[in-house]
Design a protein around this motif. Structure first.
Motif, PDB file in Angstrom:
ATOM      1  N   TYR A 214      37.690  34.071 -38.132  1.00 46.20           N
ATOM      2  CA  TYR A 214      36.794  34.689 -37.166  1.00 46.20           C
ATOM      3  C   TYR A 214      36.417  36.101 -37.594  1.00 46.20           C
ATOM      4  CZ  TYR A 214      34.822  35.449 -32.580  1.00 46.20           C
ATOM      5  OH  TYR A 214      33.961  35.684 -31.553  1.00 46.20           O
ATOM      6  N   LEU A 217      33.812  35.859 -40.107  1.00 45.80           N
ATOM      7  CA  LEU A 217      32.540  35.552 -39.463  1.00 45.80           C
ATOM      8  C   LEU A 217      31.911  36.817 -38.904  1.00 45.80           C
ATOM      9  CD1 LEU A 217      30.656  33.362 -38.519  1.00 45.80           C
ATOM     10  CD2 LEU A 217      32.055  33.072 -36.511  1.00 45.80           C
ATOM     11  N   ILE A 221      28.328  38.517 -39.879  1.00 42.30           N
ATOM     12  CA  ILE A 221      27.258  38.838 -38.928  1.00 42.30           C
ATOM     13  C   ILE A 221      26.820  40.286 -39.108  1.00 42.30           C
ATOM     14  CG2 ILE A 221      26.727  39.141 -36.501  1.00 42.30           C
ATOM     15  CD1 ILE A 221      28.307  36.777 -35.866  1.00 42.30           C
ATOM     16  N   GLU A 225      22.627  38.858 -40.394  1.00 47.29           N
ATOM     17  CA  GLU A 225      22.628  37.908 -39.282  1.00 47.29           C
ATOM     18  C   GLU A 225      21.852  36.654 -39.597  1.00 47.29           C
ATOM     19  OE1 GLU A 225      22.755  40.952 -35.534  1.00 47.29           O
ATOM     20  OE2 GLU A 225      21.110  39.532 -35.801  1.00 47.29           O
ATOM     21  N   VAL A 228      23.793  33.978 -41.443  1.00 44.13           N
ATOM     22  CA  VAL A 228      24.781  33.301 -40.601  1.00 44.13           C
ATOM     23  C   VAL A 228      24.096  32.352 -39.631  1.00 44.13           C
ATOM     24  CG1 VAL A 228      26.565  33.666 -38.892  1.00 44.13           C
ATOM     25  CG2 VAL A 228      26.379  35.197 -40.799  1.00 44.13           C
ATOM     26  N   LYS A 233      25.594  29.016 -37.052  1.00 47.49           N
ATOM     27  CA  LYS A 233      26.431  29.630 -36.036  1.00 47.49           C
ATOM     28  C   LYS A 233      25.568  30.259 -34.953  1.00 47.49           C
ATOM     29  CE  LYS A 233      30.214  29.063 -38.387  1.00 47.49           C
ATOM     30  NZ  LYS A 233      31.302  28.269 -37.874  1.00 47.49           N
ATOM     31  N   ASN A 234      26.103  30.299 -33.770  1.00 46.03           N
ATOM     32  CA  ASN A 234      25.398  30.869 -32.634  1.00 46.03           C
ATOM     33  C   ASN A 234      25.660  32.367 -32.598  1.00 46.03           C
ATOM     34  OD1 ASN A 234      24.236  31.444 -30.225  1.00 46.03           O
ATOM     35  ND2 ASN A 234      25.727  30.342 -28.984  1.00 46.03           N
ATOM     36  N   VAL A 235      24.798  33.135 -33.284  1.00 43.70           N
ATOM     37  CA  VAL A 235      25.075  34.557 -33.479  1.00 43.70           C
ATOM     38  C   VAL A 235      25.131  35.306 -32.157  1.00 43.70           C
ATOM     39  CG1 VAL A 235      24.130  36.658 -34.432  1.00 43.70           C
ATOM     40  CG2 VAL A 235      24.129  34.606 -35.776  1.00 43.70           C
ATOM     41  N   ILE A 238      28.333  34.629 -30.325  1.00 43.34           N
ATOM     42  CA  ILE A 238      29.498  35.271 -30.926  1.00 43.34           C
ATOM     43  C   ILE A 238      29.518  36.755 -30.604  1.00 43.34           C
ATOM     44  CG2 ILE A 238      30.527  35.873 -33.140  1.00 43.34           C
ATOM     45  CD1 ILE A 238      29.595  33.200 -34.132  1.00 43.34           C
TER      46      ILE A 238
END
Lengths: 390, 318, 40
Positions: A214, A217, A221, A225, A228, A233-235, A238
């Motif tokens: 994590y 990740l 980001i 961004e 990613v 991934k759901n920026v 997150i």
């Protein structure tokens, strides 16, 4: 300090008081600064609203815990002065807390400790909720919009606290029951110990999260961004989660601050203290690693406490109150650090992933030296005084 | 005779409009929100105060001085801080934090200056209003027509400058694409200097009018930044003409809405006045982040919009 | 029994643990990074 072991009777005074003071404020601000490092240093979410998160913790204590305490004490049979209307809430507060509630807490340490744990749990939840609220308007947009919204929110929370007496006594403030009344010695030292212990726990929590996938990740980001998001991934989600999580932990600092002073008033939670100084600590120490945050926090807290402690020395040279000087120092240091050492005192080290051939992945490290930046006039050219002429 | 409430609302709205236009111009040139913009107004407040209370002259004499001082401080900030950080390649967040640091620094300096004034001249400089230094025109205090005229003149001059003069067009070109502008031969450094000077001067000038109607203290400048940002955001962050509408909208609603709410709900709600610009901010960001300009563009994209365009352009012989 | 001095030294102990831990970890990680880089 060796004499402390032998001859202490009650309160700690003198130099040791300064040390306890520094330790307490260091503990509080280190929690806030580590949460800020988690958000900005690692995930690139500039959280300018730390003051709101801390204030929520303090308001939890003054609004919820106090009423719970009063209810417990009343159902145990001790008669309290009326506290239902606004006027009584503020004016009867001092007698209620000092004369009636605190001796009760002194005899029932279990109740006091469970009140402390309860406050911390509720502050975690409420802090997370405030983090979610703060992220609603602007988390999808650019970072500058987020900063604008969060700064204005800090002012708002102060206004709410000032005008609603049921939360924290409006402009006068309320006294908070002393949950360490059962402790036979100095209240400052035990609060400092508990704060540092919680700081240690928070440090380990953050460290675990940062060294996990994590954490990678989050750093991804921060860097890029779009990449990613293109991986799937759901920026936005997150970033919201990061804000919510860090808000919860910051609220704990507010709770401990309330219990240290045993007093909550909204003027203690100005955005200068709880937002700008943690940002200075973060940027001074180096965003992105916990070591830098610690160093920055230690330096800044030491500097501020020493300035306050040696006020009489400074008063000879400066004719104005020291608080303005601290503000000027804050602004100047922030700018100086950003110009001369933008990655802070302890620059962030590159990621260590065991087993991955690291050197092959990252070949070059870009460093910007502003002295070598392209100039407006070439070297050897003399400066033109009338620079607006062609 | 216009009621004082309406006069106060118009004055406040005009000043906020001038400040919002400056804020939007700064955002266009430097791509960052300048948190220190409200503090320039704070500097203007104290220039007025110094000239009127300390030197005994009319504050209107201090207006050109306020403009020049504001411009000079703004240029100094650009040269010392923002320019250096931009050359170093700092991102938007770093620059914004630096403007925040400048705001803290300037507010503390203003506090110190007010403190020094109090010590040396023995006047109360921490919270004041300069209404008595005003002149009267036909029953109206002079601030009212002067501010209104200033706002109108500013808008007209700005429009003329941005569309007709060389430096204005250069500013617009630099705002859109700096590299392309420098290829075309525009000296970006000069343009940026000019725009920082202009916005700083305008903000300081607007601030110089503030204490003549409203109560001011050293932190008024820092507190007014919320309204400025709301006004700028309402019209669209990157649109100067939108800032005019936004500034008027926020300025009027802050005073008139507070008055109306106090009449209907109760006087206690007057304390929540700083919440109004914040409410605007959040509402705009939730509904339409690009403000009125975004609404305008969305409207143009629909069927009704196309019909309107056809209607208006037919008259021009397109 | 007087808890104050005990707690005082406990506080100082915690205050020292955290930076020590951080420093040891940082040194360990940077050494592993340097070793990895040399292994290239």
């Amino acid at each position: 300090m060796i004499e402390l072991i032998g001859s202490l009777a009650g309160e700690i005074t003198g130099e040791a008081r300064l040390i306890v003071d520094i330790a307490m404020f260091f503990g509080l601000l280190v929690i806030v600064a580590m949460a800020l490092n988690f958000q900005y240093g690692n995930a690139g979410v500039p959280n300018m609203g730390c003051a709101v998160q801390v204030i929520v913790g303090a308001f939890t204590v003054s609004a919820i815990t106090m009423r719970l305490t009063f209810w417990i004490v009343e159902s145990a049979g001790i008669k309290l002065l009326p506290y239902y209307s606004d006027f009584d809430w503020v004016y009867n507060n001092q007698i209620n807390v000092h004369v009636l509630v605190n001796p009760y807490l002194k005899e029932h340490p279990m109740v006091a400790i469970s009140l402390l744990l309860f406050s911390m749990a509720v502050a975690l939840v409420l802090g997370a909720f405030i983090g979610w609220l703060m992220s609603l308007p602007a988390i999808r947009l650019k970072a500058t919009y987020l900063m604008i919204v969060l700064i204005t929110m800090a002012d708002t929370s102060q206004i709410f606290g000032r005008n609603i007496p049921q939360i924290s006594g409006g402009t006068l403030g309320v006294f908070v029951p002393n949950v360490f009344a059962w402790y036979p010695g100095d209240r400052g030292v035990i609060t400092a110990v508990i704060t540092l212990a919680i700081g240690l726990v928070a440090f380990f929590i953050f460290r675990t999260m940062l060294n996990s996938p994590y954490g990678r990740l989050m750093r991804a980001i921060r860097e890029n961004e779009v990449t990613v998001a293109s991986v799937g991934k759901n920026v936005v989600g997150i970033r919201r989660n990061i804000l919510v999580f860090a808000s919860g932990i910051t609220a704990l600092a507010g709770v401990l601050n309330a219990f240290y002073f045993s007093f909550v008033v909204e003027a203690n939670y100005q955005r200068a203290w709880w937002t700008y100084w943690p940002w200075l600590m973060l940027i001074l120490g180096g965003p992105g690693n916990n070591a830098g945050t610690f160093l920055g926090c230690a330096l800044v807290v030491a500097m501020r406490r020493i300035i306050i402690y040696y006020k009489w020395f400074f008063d000879q040279y400066f004719f104005f109150p020291i608080s303005y000087f601290e503000d000027i120092l804050l602004g100047t240091l922030l700018i100086v650090v950003m110009i001369f050492r933008p990655s802070g005192l302890i620059p962030e080290k590159l990621l260590y992933i065991p087993g991955v051939p690291y050197g092959r992945l990252v070949r070059e490290e870009v460093k910007v030296d502003w002295r070598k930046a392209p100039r407006a006039r070439a070297a050897g050219e003399k400066p033109r005084w009338m620079f607006w002429k062609r | 005779m216009i009621p004082p409430l309406l006069m106060g609302a118009i004055i406040y709205a005009c000043l906020i409009t001038i400040l919002s236009i400056g804020f939007t111009l700064t955002y266009l040139t430097a791509k960052i929100p300048n948190f220190a913009h409200g503090t320039y107004a704070g500097i203007g407040i104290y220039v007025s105060y110094t000239i009127s209370k300390i030197m005994g002259l009319s504050p209107y004499i201090g207006m050109p001085l306020a403009f020049l001082l504001g411009g000079a401080i703004s240029v100094a900030i650009f040269l010392l801080v923002i320019g250096v950080l931009q050359r170093m390649g700092g991102g938007a967040i770093v620059l914004t934090i630096s403007t925040l640091a400048i705001q803290i620094f300037l507010t503390a300096s203003l506090n110190i200056y007010a403190f020094w004034l109090r010590e040396v001249y023995k006047t109360y400089s921490m919270m004041f209003m300069l209404k008595e230094f005003d002149f009267y025109i036909g029953g109206y205090p002079g601030v009212f027509p002067v501010t209104l005229a200033l706002c109108v003149v500013t808008v007209i001059v700005l429009h003329y400058m941005l569309t007709r003069t060389k430096i204005g067009v250069a500013m617009r070109a630099t705002a859109e694409d700096p590299e392309l502008a420098s290829v075309l031969g525009i000296n970006i450094y000069r343009v940026q200097l000019f725009s920082w000077f202009l916005t700083g001067g305008m903000a300081c000038l607007a601030g110089a009018f503030l204490p003549m109607w409203f109560q001011s203290n050293p932190t008024t400048g820092a507190a007014i930044i919320t309204s400025i940002m709301a006004g700028s955001l309402l019209g669209g962050f990157e649109n100067v003409y939108g800032a005019i509408i936004g500034g008027f909208g926020v300025g009027f609603s802050e005073i008139l809405l507070t008055y109306w709410l106090q009449g209907t709900i109760g006087t206690w709600i007057g304390e929540y006045r700083p919440l109004i610009p914040m409410f605007f901010l959040i509402a705009i960001l939730l509904l339409e982040p690009r403000g009125l300009q975004g609404v305008y563009e969305r409207l143009l994209a629909t069927k009704t919009g196309e019909r309107l365009i056809r209607m208006f352009s037919r008259g021009r012989g397109v | 029994m007087d808890w104050d001095p005990i707690l005082f030294w406990v506080m100082i102990a915690i205050w020292v643990i955290m930076p020590t831990f951080i420093v040891i970890e940082e040194i360990r990680e940077r050494r592993a990074l340097a070793k990895d880089r040399e292994a290239e």
